[in-house]
Design an enzyme around this catalytic site. Structure first.
Site, short mmCIF file in Angstrom:
data_model
loop_
_atom_site.label_atom_id
_atom_site.label_comp_id
_atom_site.label_asym_id
_atom_site.label_seq_id
_atom_site.Cartn_x
_atom_site.Cartn_y
_atom_site.Cartn_z
CE LYS A 43 -18.33 -12.24 6.82
NZ LYS A 43 -18.19 -11.87 5.44
CG HIS A 81 -1.92 -1.01 1.37
ND1 HIS A 81 -2.03 -1.83 2.46
CD2 HIS A 81 -2.91 -1.39 0.52
CE1 HIS A 81 -3.06 -2.66 2.31
NE2 HIS A 81 -3.61 -2.42 1.13
CB SER A 92 -4.39 -6.49 4.58
OG SER A 92 -3.84 -5.27 4.19
NE ARG A 152 -2.90 -7.19 -4.43
CZ ARG A 152 -3.58 -7.27 -3.29
NH1 ARG A 152 -3.00 -7.70 -2.21
NH2 ARG A 152 -4.86 -6.93 -3.24
P1 ADP Z 1 -5.99 -5.96 0.60
O1 ADP Z 1 -6.67 -6.61 1.75
O2 ADP Z 1 -6.02 -6.79 -0.65
O3 ADP Z 1 -4.62 -5.45 0.92
P2 ADP Z 1 -7.19 -3.24 0.54
O4 ADP Z 1 -8.64 -2.97 0.44
O5 ADP Z 1 -6.54 -2.84 1.80
O6 ADP Z 1 -6.97 -4.77 0.20
O7 ADP Z 1 -6.41 -2.59 -0.71
C1 ADP Z 1 -6.56 -1.28 -1.12
C2 ADP Z 1 -5.92 -1.13 -2.49
O8 ADP Z 1 -4.53 -1.44 -2.39
C3 ADP Z 1 -6.46 -2.06 -3.57
O9 ADP Z 1 -6.44 -1.37 -4.79
C4 ADP Z 1 -5.47 -3.20 -3.58
O10 ADP Z 1 -5.44 -3.85 -4.84
C5 ADP Z 1 -4.19 -2.43 -3.33
N1 ADP Z 1 -3.14 -3.29 -2.79
C6 ADP Z 1 -3.21 -4.10 -1.73
N2 ADP Z 1 -2.04 -4.76 -1.55
C7 ADP Z 1 -1.19 -4.33 -2.53
C8 ADP Z 1 0.15 -4.66 -2.91
N3 ADP Z 1 0.86 -5.57 -2.25
N4 ADP Z 1 0.68 -4.02 -4.00
C9 ADP Z 1 -0.06 -3.12 -4.69
N5 ADP Z 1 -1.33 -2.79 -4.39
C10 ADP Z 1 -1.90 -3.38 -3.34
#
Ligand code: ADP
Length: 161
Positions: free
Chosen positions: A41, A17, A128, A90
């Site tokens: 949840k 992120h 995450s 990803r």
């Molecule tokens: P996640 O649980 O998959 O991390 P989030 O809702 O927190 O999901 O993700 C927010 C945004 O960040 C989404 O666009 C997700 O695709 C992107 N994202 C999450 N992890 C990564 C990563 N490792 N590299 C690039 N973008 C990411």
């Protein structure tokens, strides 16, 4: 002013992120991270904790802010005065989901654009949810998240019944 929002659950924020945020901060004059105030949840950290962890992780980025939001991302974008939604992509499942969501958002807010940044290969495998899973099994996650997040995760996992 070019303003973008970067919405997500951020439960918790990871280096993946942060990489997207840092790159977006170079493309836009202001980036507002939107922490989705989701129902409990599957969420490990409270909304307040998630916002706080993001705040600590972006302290070095002067044009990045964080806020929590409920409801539609396009409404949050409007409220923030943003013309653009940033998301990270990803390989694999992200594309299908983002494509579908982008078309729906375009229908809801035709003037709002989506910019997807391709993940840094270093963080391709990082989500995450997987992070929480391995952290709960005592994996060392120091290279995957900012220092404050690693400490918060350790505390959360150990305090769990
Ligand atoms: P996640 O649980 O998959 O991390 P989030 O809702 O927190 O999901 O993700 C927010 C945004 O960040 C989404 O666009 C997700 O695709 C992107 N994202 C999450 N992890 C990564 C990563 N490792 N590299 C690039 N973008 C990411």
């Amino acid at each position: 002013m070019t303003i973008a929002i970067y919405p997500g659950a951020f439960d918790p924020i990871t280096n993946g992120h942060l990489d997207i945020t840092t790159r977006a901060a170079k493309l836009f004059e202001k980036v507002v991270i939107g922490v989705y105030d989701a129902p409990a949840k599957d969420i490990l950290f409270t909304t307040e904790e998630r916002v706080d962890l993001v705040k600590q992780s972006i302290a070095h980025l002067p044009n990045v802010e964080v806020e929590s939001f409920t409801g539609l991302a396009v409404d949050f974008a409007r409220k923030a005065g943003a013309q653009t939604i940033v998301r990270g992509l990803r390989i694999g499942a992200d594309f299908e989901r983002e494509f579908e969501m982008a078309l729906m958002n375009k229908k809801l807010a035709p003037d709002c654009e989506l910019v997807c940044l391709i993940t840094n290969p270093k963080y391709q495998y990082l989500s995450s949810s997987l992070l929480k899973e391995v952290a709960s099994l005592n994996a060392n996650v120091d290279e995957l998240v900012p220092k404050t997040v690693a400490a918060a995760l350790k505390k959360k996992v150990h305090n769990k019944p």
